[in-house]
Enzyme design. Sequence first.
Site, short mmCIF file in Angstrom:
data_model
loop_
_atom_site.label_atom_id
_atom_site.label_comp_id
_atom_site.label_asym_id
_atom_site.label_seq_id
_atom_site.Cartn_x
_atom_site.Cartn_y
_atom_site.Cartn_z
N HIS A 3 -1.25 0.08 -9.92
CA HIS A 3 -1.83 -0.86 -8.93
C HIS A 3 -2.39 -2.10 -9.63
CE1 HIS A 3 -3.76 -1.11 -4.68
NE2 HIS A 3 -3.56 -2.32 -5.18
N GLU A 15 -3.73 7.52 -5.32
CA GLU A 15 -3.98 6.76 -6.55
C GLU A 15 -5.28 7.23 -7.19
OE1 GLU A 15 -3.81 2.55 -5.65
OE2 GLU A 15 -1.81 2.74 -4.80
N ARG A 54 0.86 -1.18 0.00
CA ARG A 54 0.00 0.00 0.00
C ARG A 54 0.90 1.23 0.00
NH1 ARG A 54 -3.41 -2.86 -1.41
NH2 ARG A 54 -5.47 -3.25 -0.51
C1 8YV Z 1 -6.94 -4.22 -5.56
C2 8YV Z 1 -5.51 -5.17 -3.68
O1 8YV Z 1 -6.69 -3.07 -4.89
O2 8YV Z 1 -6.31 -7.20 -2.86
C3 8YV Z 1 -5.84 -6.11 -2.58
O3 8YV Z 1 -5.62 -5.78 -1.41
O4 8YV Z 1 -4.73 -4.30 -3.53
C4 8YV Z 1 -6.18 -5.35 -4.98
O5 8YV Z 1 -6.10 -6.56 -5.50
C5 8YV Z 1 -8.40 -4.26 -5.74
O6 8YV Z 1 -9.02 -4.05 -4.50
C6 8YV Z 1 -9.00 -5.40 -6.42
O7 8YV Z 1 -10.39 -5.27 -6.57
#
Ligand code: 8YV
Length: 322
Positions: free
Chosen positions: A282, A263, A234
């Site tokens: 991301h 983001e 993150r």
């Molecule tokens: C995406 C992610 O951000 O799973 C997570 O924690 O960072 C991701 O895979 C996203 O939420 C997928 O929908």
Amino acid sequence: MKNRIVAYKPLPADVLAFLREHADVIEVDAARHDALVAALREADGAIGASVKITPAMLEGAQRLKALSTISVGFDNFDVPDLTRRGIVLAHTPDVLTESTADTVFSLILATARRVVELAQWVKAGHWSGSIGPEHYGTDVQGKTLGIVGLGRIGGAVARRAALGFNMRVLYTNRSANEQAERDYGARRVALDELLAASDFVCLQVPLTADTRHLMGAAQFRQMKRSAIFINASRGATVDEAALIDALCAGTIHGAGLDVFEEEPLPATSPLLAMANVVALPHIGSATHETRHAMARCAAENLVAALAGTLANNVVNREVLAR
Ligand code: 8YV
């Protein structure tokens, strides 16, 4: 009466059909904040991702019993608040582990071997003779990889590093990972030692109050000047201004980043102008197969949570015990 579910992210058709077998599904565009809040007020459950769900948004949501995030990370939720309200939160670990580890490794390779920079250089028509040292990268194989946080994804990165690239693996974690120590020769060390000894420092921690800005100016100073920093966890685990300073000053050699404090990354970010930075939008888990598996997993989690049968993938288990 059928349960009512709010879907605040578009879902694959078969996953939507599965949910409709079990509940009435209301699809809401998460960009329409007021519509989402209004829909949550009438819902028994909700499924989605990439949207902050604040306590204020749940104020009138008296029926809400379960939230299911299509992600492994759950930093978009105030978990203690959900627990107080008796709302179960489910997430999607495991199904995205390997795809996300692939993303991490592609960042390692791309930054070390300057893949993006040199591919752009070729497309720009600059390749007119045999390349020289000014275009060489650095080796990945045989180097030392420091993994900060050796959970599921960190473990999958360690496996690629040790077995595929003959790398020495150092790690920090709250508890020892015996399997990684046994199978990949991983060695648990203090963060200071990891930063000082690693050629690649890879951040694999969830975002919590403890990990916010875990990497700052002092930590970048501890790294080797030749080292490359990788983050696909993150953005807020890193003090991005300090990272930018460290890259500008040559405190570290480069960075491979899939996540950012803000983001999408603003067009004004100095990171975009740095040749020694690979920035991705991301994409951690973003393959057709894995995103489908995540949506399916989250839908199954939600149906089970509303039926009172959810046993795995629960973030706040305390709610189930009530
Ligand atoms: C995406 C992610 O951000 O799973 C997570 O924690 O960072 C991701 O895979 C996203 O939420 C997928 O929908």
